[in-house]
Design an enzyme around this catalytic site. Structure first.
Site, PDB file in Angstrom:
ATOM      1  N   HIS A  19      40.449  31.251  53.277  1.00  0.00           N
ATOM      2  CA  HIS A  19      39.576  32.259  53.899  1.00  0.00           C
ATOM      3  C   HIS A  19      39.722  32.173  55.417  1.00  0.00           C
ATOM      4  O   HIS A  19      38.990  31.443  56.078  1.00  0.00           O
ATOM      5  CB  HIS A  19      38.127  32.034  53.450  1.00  0.00           C
ATOM      6  CG  HIS A  19      37.184  33.126  53.862  1.00  0.00           C
ATOM      7  ND1 HIS A  19      36.003  33.372  53.191  1.00  0.00           N
ATOM      8  CD2 HIS A  19      37.236  34.035  54.869  1.00  0.00           C
ATOM      9  CE1 HIS A  19      35.367  34.379  53.768  1.00  0.00           C
ATOM     10  NE2 HIS A  19      36.091  34.796  54.810  1.00  0.00           N
ATOM     11  N   HIS A  21      40.678  35.040  58.585  1.00  0.00           N
ATOM     12  CA  HIS A  21      41.073  36.391  59.044  1.00  0.00           C
ATOM     13  C   HIS A  21      41.984  36.168  60.242  1.00  0.00           C
ATOM     14  O   HIS A  21      41.562  35.535  61.217  1.00  0.00           O
ATOM     15  CB  HIS A  21      39.846  37.198  59.465  1.00  0.00           C
ATOM     16  CG  HIS A  21      38.846  37.366  58.363  1.00  0.00           C
ATOM     17  ND1 HIS A  21      38.765  38.517  57.610  1.00  0.00           N
ATOM     18  CD2 HIS A  21      37.898  36.516  57.869  1.00  0.00           C
ATOM     19  CE1 HIS A  21      37.791  38.374  56.717  1.00  0.00           C
ATOM     20  NE2 HIS A  21      37.252  37.178  56.843  1.00  0.00           N
ATOM     21  N   HIS A 199      34.757  39.632  49.769  1.00  0.00           N
ATOM     22  CA  HIS A 199      33.590  39.006  50.384  1.00  0.00           C
ATOM     23  C   HIS A 199      32.369  39.478  49.601  1.00  0.00           C
ATOM     24  O   HIS A 199      32.210  40.686  49.359  1.00  0.00           O
ATOM     25  CB  HIS A 199      33.442  39.452  51.837  1.00  0.00           C
ATOM     26  CG  HIS A 199      34.393  38.801  52.797  1.00  0.00           C
ATOM     27  ND1 HIS A 199      35.748  38.820  52.637  1.00  0.00           N
ATOM     28  CD2 HIS A 199      34.152  38.100  53.942  1.00  0.00           C
ATOM     29  CE1 HIS A 199      36.309  38.159  53.635  1.00  0.00           C
ATOM     30  NE2 HIS A 199      35.362  37.710  54.450  1.00  0.00           N
ATOM     31  N   GLU A 202      27.555  36.871  51.236  1.00  0.00           N
ATOM     32  CA  GLU A 202      27.512  36.252  52.568  1.00  0.00           C
ATOM     33  C   GLU A 202      26.159  36.654  53.174  1.00  0.00           C
ATOM     34  O   GLU A 202      25.248  35.844  53.246  1.00  0.00           O
ATOM     35  CB  GLU A 202      28.683  36.744  53.424  1.00  0.00           C
ATOM     36  CG  GLU A 202      28.687  36.174  54.839  1.00  0.00           C
ATOM     37  CD  GLU A 202      29.754  36.806  55.748  1.00  0.00           C
ATOM     38  OE1 GLU A 202      30.236  37.907  55.435  1.00  0.00           O
ATOM     39  OE2 GLU A 202      30.062  36.185  56.797  1.00  0.00           O
ATOM     40  N   ASP A 280      37.255  31.015  58.131  1.00  0.00           N
ATOM     41  CA  ASP A 280      36.820  32.397  58.373  1.00  0.00           C
ATOM     42  C   ASP A 280      37.385  32.973  59.682  1.00  0.00           C
ATOM     43  O   ASP A 280      38.435  33.607  59.649  1.00  0.00           O
ATOM     44  CB  ASP A 280      35.285  32.499  58.334  1.00  0.00           C
ATOM     45  CG  ASP A 280      34.777  33.868  57.938  1.00  0.00           C
ATOM     46  OD1 ASP A 280      35.591  34.745  57.590  1.00  0.00           O
ATOM     47  OD2 ASP A 280      33.547  34.080  57.964  1.00  0.00           O
ATOM     48  N   ASP A 281      36.698  32.765  60.797  1.00  0.00           N
ATOM     49  CA  ASP A 281      37.129  33.298  62.095  1.00  0.00           C
ATOM     50  C   ASP A 281      37.032  32.177  63.133  1.00  0.00           C
ATOM     51  O   ASP A 281      36.130  32.166  63.976  1.00  0.00           O
ATOM     52  CB  ASP A 281      36.235  34.482  62.496  1.00  0.00           C
ATOM     53  CG  ASP A 281      36.269  35.580  61.440  1.00  0.00           C
ATOM     54  OD1 ASP A 281      37.286  36.294  61.375  1.00  0.00           O
ATOM     55  OD2 ASP A 281      35.305  35.680  60.662  1.00  0.00           O
TER      56      ASP A 281
END
Ligand code: ADE
Ligand code: ZN
Length: 349
Positions: A19, A21, A199, A202, A280-281
């Site tokens: 996961h 991005h 997703h 969340e 994630d980010d």
């Protein structure tokens, strides 16, 4: 290793990142470097000002900044450089494979073609494999705040590049955009023989996790932590061995789970759910994969055996074949054993 050190064993363990991005790995330094290269003026004075803007109250407040920063990504070379920088950091964290989301609709809005995005990213993947030994695969994400018709149009644009796309996903603002909005386009992706993920859970409710499974036919849930609010769903996730790609620092920074001591990861693990830890980010949330593992360990210390399960799950949940998974899971267990972290039942034999 003379004295068993779980932190060192975790940092050096082979892992899969499920996961991430790629646009979320755009560090402020690179944002400014690409802005200069492309003659773009950013609404921030410098790197420090951009970093200071990384204060988020919820998912949307993050997405606003994340989408704004993608403005600097213009050419195939930009996407290649972004990918290569991520893979270098991933390799340093022990990542041997990364399944990487990208958001082509964000780039199409600025007139950047699918061929430019995928061409640059795949060139970065090739170079990353050569330089860092990390294998990567691309997952094309549809933006759920846009319409299903726009997702279908994006799928059409992606058809010439299917060989370079390992799967399809669903991201962006979750609240008010239920999985069912994308049932037809996900059916089309599955009909193409591609795995799908989404997703869910969340910021959105546990019901979205259920719908992602029942309506979209996903084989993995991204985040999924709000499933904890529905005990029957948790039981079902465990029974299905449906993987959750959990992202602790993201959950903390987006105020989904502001105190990591109360994060549902340990409870989901104890319930037998196939949980994994991911970033994630990372350019926005304070760290890459090993920083996420360290943050969990600082807040809610887990045993070596629990970590072996979580990291082993990351191989299990990957889009690779069973022989590859088994070979890496054996290497992972050997790494724990060599670090003095053999599970108790094996040590007593
Ligand atoms: N796009 C990038 N990061 C995301 C996240 N955490 N949730 C939804 N969409 C995203
Ligand atoms: Zn995400």
């Amino acid at each position: 290793m003379a004295i068993a050190d779980l932190g060192a064993v975790l940092r050096g363990a082979p892992k899969v990142e499920l996961h991430i991005h790629i646009e979320g790995s755009l560090e402020p330094e690179m944002t400014f470097a690409l802005a200069r290269r492309n003659g773009i003026t950013l609404p921030y004075a410098d790197v420090a000002a951009l970093r200071a803007a990384q204060q988020f109250t919820d998912l949307q407040s993050f997405l606003d900044l994340y989408y704004a920063c993608t403005a600097v990504l213009r050419t195939a070379e930009d996407f290649q450089d972004l990918m290569l920088a991520y893979l270098a950091r991933a390799a340093a964290d022990g990542v041997v494979r990364a399944e990487i989301f990208f958001d082509p609709q964000v780039h199409a809005e600025r007139g950047v073609a699918m061929a430019t995005v995928i061409g640059g990213l795949t060139a970065g993947l090739r170079e990353g494999q050569r330089q860092h030994g990390v294998e990567g695969a691309l997952i094309l994400c549809f933006l759920r705040h846009l319409s299903e018709a726009e997702a279908e149009q994006t799928l059409q644009q992606a058809l010439p590049f299917l060989d370079q796309i390992a799967g399809f996903g669903l991201d962006s603002g979750e609240a008010g955009n239920p999985p069912g909005k994308f049932s037809r386009v996900f059916a089309a992706c599955r009909a193409l023989g591609k795995p799908v993920v989404a997703h869910a859970g969340e910021e959105g409710p546990a019901a979205y996790v259920r719908d992602a499974i029942d309506v979209l036919g996903v084989q993995r849930i991204d985040h999924g932590i709000r499933a904890i609010e529905d005990p029957a769903l948790v039981q079902r996730l465990a029974a299905l061995q449906m993987p959750l790609t959990v992202c602790p620092l993201s959950n903390q920074r987006l105020q989904v789970s502001p105190d990591l001591r109360e994060h549902p990861l340990p409870q989901l693990l104890a319930a037998g759910v196939c949980v994994t830890v991911n970033s994630d980010d990372p350019a926005y949330f304070g760290g890459y994969l090993n920083a996420n593992i360290a943050a969990v360990q600082a807040a809610t210390p887990l045993t070596a055996h629990q970590w072996l399960t979580i990291i082993s799950n990351s191989f299990q949940a990957s889009l690779r074949d069973d022989a590859w998974k088994a070979a890496w899971q054996a290497r992972l267990a050997a790494h724990f054993a060599e670090g003095g972290m053999l599970p108790a039942e094996a040590r007593s034999r």
